[in-house]
Design a protein around this motif. Structure first.
Motif, PDB file in Angstrom:
ATOM      1  N   GLY A  32       0.835  -1.201   0.000  1.00 37.01           N
ATOM      2  CA  GLY A  32       0.000   0.000   0.000  1.00 37.01           C
ATOM      3  C   GLY A  32       0.868   1.249   0.000  1.00 37.01           C
ATOM      4  N   ARG A  33       0.254   2.378   0.353  1.00 40.41           N
ATOM      5  CA  ARG A  33       1.023   3.621   0.492  1.00 40.41           C
ATOM      6  C   ARG A  33       1.859   3.570   1.765  1.00 40.41           C
ATOM      7  N   GLU A  34       2.747   4.518   1.910  1.00 39.33           N
ATOM      8  CA  GLU A  34       3.539   4.560   3.143  1.00 39.33           C
ATOM      9  C   GLU A  34       2.633   4.764   4.358  1.00 39.33           C
ATOM     10  N   ILE A  35       1.621   5.612   4.213  1.00 34.68           N
ATOM     11  CA  ILE A  35       0.636   5.808   5.280  1.00 34.68           C
ATOM     12  C   ILE A  35      -0.741   5.942   4.646  1.00 34.68           C
ATOM     13  N   TYR A  36      -1.696   5.225   5.196  1.00 36.56           N
ATOM     14  CA  TYR A  36      -3.092   5.322   4.754  1.00 36.56           C
ATOM     15  C   TYR A  36      -3.949   5.328   6.021  1.00 36.56           C
ATOM     16  N   VAL A  37      -4.803   6.335   6.154  1.00 36.47           N
ATOM     17  CA  VAL A  37      -5.616   6.495   7.363  1.00 36.47           C
ATOM     18  C   VAL A  37      -7.083   6.578   6.983  1.00 36.47           C
ATOM     19  N   TYR A  41      -8.353   3.680  11.948  1.00 33.06           N
ATOM     20  CA  TYR A  41      -7.344   2.743  11.458  1.00 33.06           C
ATOM     21  C   TYR A  41      -6.232   3.467  10.712  1.00 33.06           C
ATOM     22  N   THR A  42      -5.007   3.007  10.915  1.00 33.59           N
ATOM     23  CA  THR A  42      -3.838   3.549  10.222  1.00 33.59           C
ATOM     24  C   THR A  42      -3.003   2.392   9.680  1.00 33.59           C
ATOM     25  N   TYR A  43      -2.674   2.473   8.403  1.00 28.79           N
ATOM     26  CA  TYR A  43      -1.802   1.511   7.723  1.00 28.79           C
ATOM     27  C   TYR A  43      -0.459   2.198   7.514  1.00 28.79           C
ATOM     28  N   LYS A  44       0.643   1.533   7.870  1.00 27.49           N
ATOM     29  CA  LYS A  44       1.987   2.074   7.643  1.00 27.49           C
ATOM     30  C   LYS A  44       2.837   1.022   6.949  1.00 27.49           C
ATOM     31  N   MET A  45       3.556   1.453   5.919  1.00 28.59           N
ATOM     32  CA  MET A  45       4.431   0.555   5.174  1.00 28.59           C
ATOM     33  C   MET A  45       5.805   1.193   5.077  1.00 28.59           C
ATOM     34  N   ASP A  46       6.834   0.418   5.409  1.00 26.99           N
ATOM     35  CA  ASP A  46       8.230   0.841   5.274  1.00 26.99           C
ATOM     36  C   ASP A  46       8.916  -0.146   4.338  1.00 26.99           C
ATOM     37  N   VAL A  47       9.695   0.370   3.389  1.00 29.46           N
ATOM     38  CA  VAL A  47      10.397  -0.503   2.453  1.00 29.46           C
ATOM     39  C   VAL A  47      11.761   0.093   2.139  1.00 29.46           C
ATOM     40  N   SER A  48      12.733  -0.786   1.892  1.00 31.54           N
ATOM     41  CA  SER A  48      14.055  -0.340   1.459  1.00 31.54           C
ATOM     42  C   SER A  48      14.473  -1.176   0.258  1.00 31.54           C
ATOM     43  N   GLY A  49      15.323  -0.597  -0.563  1.00 32.52           N
ATOM     44  CA  GLY A  49      15.784  -1.273  -1.770  1.00 32.52           C
ATOM     45  C   GLY A  49      15.019  -0.812  -2.988  1.00 32.52           C
ATOM     46  N   ASP A  50      15.180  -1.560  -4.092  1.00 27.93           N
ATOM     47  CA  ASP A  50      14.450  -1.278  -5.324  1.00 27.93           C
ATOM     48  C   ASP A  50      13.905  -2.595  -5.865  1.00 27.93           C
ATOM     49  N   PHE A  51      13.353  -2.573  -7.065  1.00 22.23           N
ATOM     50  CA  PHE A  51      12.733  -3.788  -7.597  1.00 22.23           C
ATOM     51  C   PHE A  51      13.703  -4.955  -7.759  1.00 22.23           C
ATOM     52  N   SER A  52      14.995  -4.682  -7.846  1.00 26.98           N
ATOM     53  CA  SER A  52      15.939  -5.788  -7.995  1.00 26.98           C
ATOM     54  C   SER A  52      16.138  -6.538  -6.681  1.00 26.98           C
ATOM     55  N   CYS A  53      15.959  -5.841  -5.551  1.00 25.20           N
ATOM     56  CA  CYS A  53      16.092  -6.468  -4.238  1.00 25.20           C
ATOM     57  C   CYS A  53      15.496  -5.518  -3.194  1.00 25.20           C
ATOM     58  N   PHE A  54      14.420  -5.923  -2.553  1.00 24.39           N
ATOM     59  CA  PHE A  54      13.768  -5.056  -1.583  1.00 24.39           C
ATOM     60  C   PHE A  54      13.283  -5.863  -0.380  1.00 24.39           C
ATOM     61  N   LYS A  63      -6.627   2.878  16.671  1.00 23.82           N
ATOM     62  CA  LYS A  63      -6.464   3.809  17.794  1.00 23.82           C
ATOM     63  C   LYS A  63      -5.088   3.651  18.445  1.00 23.82           C
ATOM     64  N   ASN A  64      -4.051   3.610  17.623  1.00 21.42           N
ATOM     65  CA  ASN A  64      -2.652   3.487  18.070  1.00 21.42           C
ATOM     66  C   ASN A  64      -2.308   2.151  18.717  1.00 21.42           C
ATOM     67  N   ILE A  65      -3.173   1.154  18.593  1.00 17.90           N
ATOM     68  CA  ILE A  65      -2.886  -0.196  19.089  1.00 17.90           C
ATOM     69  C   ILE A  65      -2.571  -1.072  17.882  1.00 17.90           C
ATOM     70  N   LEU A  66      -1.400  -1.708  17.890  1.00 24.70           N
ATOM     71  CA  LEU A  66      -0.995  -2.574  16.790  1.00 24.70           C
ATOM     72  C   LEU A  66      -1.950  -3.762  16.679  1.00 24.70           C
ATOM     73  N   THR A  67      -2.551  -3.930  15.502  1.00 25.08           N
ATOM     74  CA  THR A  67      -3.496  -5.035  15.293  1.00 25.08           C
ATOM     75  C   THR A  67      -3.009  -6.061  14.277  1.00 25.08           C
ATOM     76  N   TYR A  68      -2.011  -5.693  13.450  1.00 30.66           N
ATOM     77  CA  TYR A  68      -1.559  -6.557  12.358  1.00 30.66           C
ATOM     78  C   TYR A  68      -0.135  -6.171  11.982  1.00 30.66           C
ATOM     79  N   ALA A  69       0.694  -7.168  11.692  1.00 26.84           N
ATOM     80  CA  ALA A  69       2.066  -6.905  11.255  1.00 26.84           C
ATOM     81  C   ALA A  69       2.444  -7.902  10.168  1.00 26.84           C
ATOM     82  N   LEU A  70       3.180  -7.425   9.164  1.00 25.69           N
ATOM     83  CA  LEU A  70       3.582  -8.259   8.037  1.00 25.69           C
ATOM     84  C   LEU A  70       4.985  -7.864   7.599  1.00 25.69           C
ATOM     85  N   SER A  71       5.783  -8.849   7.215  1.00 25.46           N
ATOM     86  CA  SER A  71       7.104  -8.616   6.623  1.00 25.46           C
ATOM     87  C   SER A  71       7.087  -9.127   5.196  1.00 25.46           C
TER      88      SER A  71
END
Length: 83
Positions: A32-37, A41-54, A63-71
């Motif tokens: 998703g986007r880096e932040i979507y609210v 509910y708030t969605y946050k995505m952090d990524v490093s690298g590019d399409f060759s390796c990320f 409400k600021n309580i972590l409900t889901y996490a994905l790598s």
């Protein structure tokens, strides 16, 4: 891309995750986007690298309580070293 996530709290809404993933940015189209609210509910995505390796992670908060996490991680599957 390979990914693994888990629901951490009962306030997780699958419909919010699906909605967040429908709005990727042009520059970072991995999930998703880096932040979507929306509402509490708030969605946050952090990524490093590019399409060759990320690699990256995404989290959903209610409400600021972590409900889901994905790598996730990925990259090109074509390697010029193999015929």
């Amino acid at each position: 891309m390979n990914y693994y996530g888990q629901v951490i709290d009962n306030n997780f809404k699958n419909s919010f995750l699906k909605e967040a993933l429908m709005h990727p940015s042009f520059d970072l189209p991995y999930r998703g986007r880096e932040i979507y609210v929306k509402e509490d509910y708030t969605y946050k995505m952090d990524v490093s690298g590019d399409f060759s390796c990320f690699k990256g992670s995404e989290k959903i908060y209610f409400k600021n309580i972590l409900t889901y996490a994905l790598s996730f991680h990925g990259g090109k599957i074509i390697d010029k070293h193999f015929d």
